[in-house]
Design an enzyme around this catalytic site. Structure first.
Site, PDB file in Angstrom:
ATOM      1  N   GLY A  36     210.204   4.349  53.114  1.00 24.44           N
ATOM      2  CA  GLY A  36     208.945   4.836  53.687  1.00 24.44           C
ATOM      3  C   GLY A  36     207.810   3.894  53.326  1.00 24.44           C
ATOM      4  O   GLY A  36     207.980   2.944  52.554  1.00 24.44           O
ATOM      5  N   LEU A  37     206.657   4.146  53.892  1.00 22.99           N
ATOM      6  CA  LEU A  37     205.483   3.313  53.650  1.00 22.99           C
ATOM      7  C   LEU A  37     205.082   3.313  52.181  1.00 22.99           C
ATOM      8  O   LEU A  37     205.411   4.231  51.428  1.00 22.99           O
ATOM      9  CB  LEU A  37     204.301   3.818  54.482  1.00 22.99           C
ATOM     10  CG  LEU A  37     204.399   3.707  56.002  1.00 22.99           C
ATOM     11  CD1 LEU A  37     203.234   4.453  56.646  1.00 22.99           C
ATOM     12  CD2 LEU A  37     204.411   2.244  56.440  1.00 22.99           C
ATOM     13  N   SER A  38     204.339   2.289  51.787  1.00 19.84           N
ATOM     14  CA  SER A  38     203.730   2.279  50.469  1.00 19.84           C
ATOM     15  C   SER A  38     202.823   3.499  50.344  1.00 19.84           C
ATOM     16  O   SER A  38     202.109   3.859  51.289  1.00 19.84           O
ATOM     17  CB  SER A  38     202.909   0.992  50.299  1.00 19.84           C
ATOM     18  OG  SER A  38     202.265   0.964  49.048  1.00 19.84           O
ATOM     19  N   ALA A  39     202.888   4.166  49.186  1.00 23.46           N
ATOM     20  CA  ALA A  39     202.087   5.364  48.901  1.00 23.46           C
ATOM     21  C   ALA A  39     202.559   6.601  49.653  1.00 23.46           C
ATOM     22  O   ALA A  39     201.850   7.598  49.732  1.00 23.46           O
ATOM     23  CB  ALA A  39     200.602   5.132  49.177  1.00 23.46           C
ATOM     24  N   SER A  40     203.759   6.548  50.211  1.00 19.87           N
ATOM     25  CA  SER A  40     204.298   7.733  50.899  1.00 19.87           C
ATOM     26  C   SER A  40     204.810   8.771  49.907  1.00 19.87           C
ATOM     27  O   SER A  40     204.981   9.940  50.258  1.00 19.87           O
ATOM     28  CB  SER A  40     205.419   7.336  51.862  1.00 19.87           C
ATOM     29  OG  SER A  40     206.490   6.727  51.157  1.00 19.87           O
ATOM     30  N   LYS A  42     207.566   7.894  47.594  1.00 14.81           N
ATOM     31  CA  LYS A  42     208.956   7.584  47.234  1.00 14.81           C
ATOM     32  C   LYS A  42     209.188   7.554  45.728  1.00 14.81           C
ATOM     33  O   LYS A  42     210.083   8.217  45.208  1.00 14.81           O
ATOM     34  CB  LYS A  42     209.360   6.231  47.830  1.00 14.81           C
ATOM     35  CG  LYS A  42     209.279   6.134  49.332  1.00 14.81           C
ATOM     36  CD  LYS A  42     209.734   4.764  49.837  1.00 14.81           C
ATOM     37  CE  LYS A  42     208.932   3.604  49.257  1.00 14.81           C
ATOM     38  NZ  LYS A  42     207.477   3.694  49.573  1.00 14.81           N
ATOM     39  N   SER A  43     208.393   6.747  45.039  1.00 15.96           N
ATOM     40  CA  SER A  43     208.604   6.570  43.601  1.00 15.96           C
ATOM     41  C   SER A  43     208.340   7.856  42.829  1.00 15.96           C
ATOM     42  O   SER A  43     209.070   8.196  41.892  1.00 15.96           O
ATOM     43  CB  SER A  43     207.716   5.438  43.071  1.00 15.96           C
ATOM     44  OG  SER A  43     208.108   4.193  43.623  1.00 15.96           O
ATOM     45  N   SER A 107     214.111   3.808  45.504  1.00 24.42           N
ATOM     46  CA  SER A 107     212.849   3.971  46.239  1.00 24.42           C
ATOM     47  C   SER A 107     212.325   2.590  46.616  1.00 24.42           C
ATOM     48  O   SER A 107     211.759   1.883  45.778  1.00 24.42           O
ATOM     49  CB  SER A 107     211.820   4.730  45.396  1.00 24.42           C
ATOM     50  OG  SER A 107     211.680   4.162  44.107  1.00 24.42           O
TER      51      SER A 107
END
Length: 207
Positions: A36-40, A42-43, A107
């Site tokens: 997914g996009l950065s800042a979605s 995931k992490s 992620s």
């Protein structure tokens, strides 16, 4: 597909079978691939899932996109070619971890569909479960979060080739799970992931 350059090598089979490892651990190895996009989110979700799994007595390990670039993939940048190699390498690592019987939680933005499909095929060819999870978040919401300030830099032209701004993100077409993180809490997202792991038999009770 990476070219095989090594010669005069032979695969050395061991005496421990694929069936013995999960039997020993009381679980089935699987790779959970969150994209997914950065800042979605995931992490954040990966951290929460790993903690819940370990609290349940499961053997899990988290592979994070940024963390991997401090070591294994420290020699790779963010060109299309380097992104592809980044995902190829981590796909191979995830496959090994899953073969060992671990629940491998990754992620990675992994923006290109062909690269994610290659990782899926690696697992399918090895008869290992692969759960692709699309961590879906509208880009305007991701920009509001922007914990690293990357969207701001990309919009200002200070960061080139940033996914979602001047580099594409190709959403999964056959993800096993979609998490709308603008609608779901972290707890709800982890719950959805646990259900997905149960579906593939990864949470078999310890014997």
């Amino acid at each position: 597909m990476a070219e095989q350059k090594s010669t005069n090598i032979t695969w050395h089979e061991g005496d421990v079978t694929r069936e013995e490892r999960p039997a020993n651990l009381g679980q089935k190895g699987v790779t959970v691939w969150m994209t997914g996009l950065s800042a979605s989110g995931k992490s954040t979700i990966a951290v929460a899932l790993e903690k819940v799994l370990l609290a349940r007595g499961k053997h899990a390990y988290r592979l994070d996109g940024d963390n991997i670039r401090f070591g294994l993939n420290k020699n790779l940048g963010f060109s299309a070619e380097d992104r592809a190699e980044n995902i190829r390498r981590i796909g191979e690592v995830a496959k090994l971890f899953s073969d060992a019987g671990l629940i491998t939680v990754t992620s990675f933005i992994s923006p290109y569909r062909r690269d994610r499909d290659l990782v899926r095929k690696l697992h399918e060819d090895a008869a290992l479960p692969f759960v692709e999870v699309y961590v879906e978040c509208p880009i305007d919401e991701a920009e509001k979060r922007d914990p690293k300030g990357l969207y701001k830099k990309a919009r200002a032209g200070e960061l080139k080739g940033f996914t979602g701004i001047d580099d594409p993100y190709e959403a999964p077409e056959r993800a096993e799970l979609v998490l709308r993180t603008d609608r779901l809490s972290i707890t709800e997202s982890v719950g959805e992931l646990l259900t997905a792991l149960e579906r593939v038999g990864a949470l078999t009770p310890n014997k």
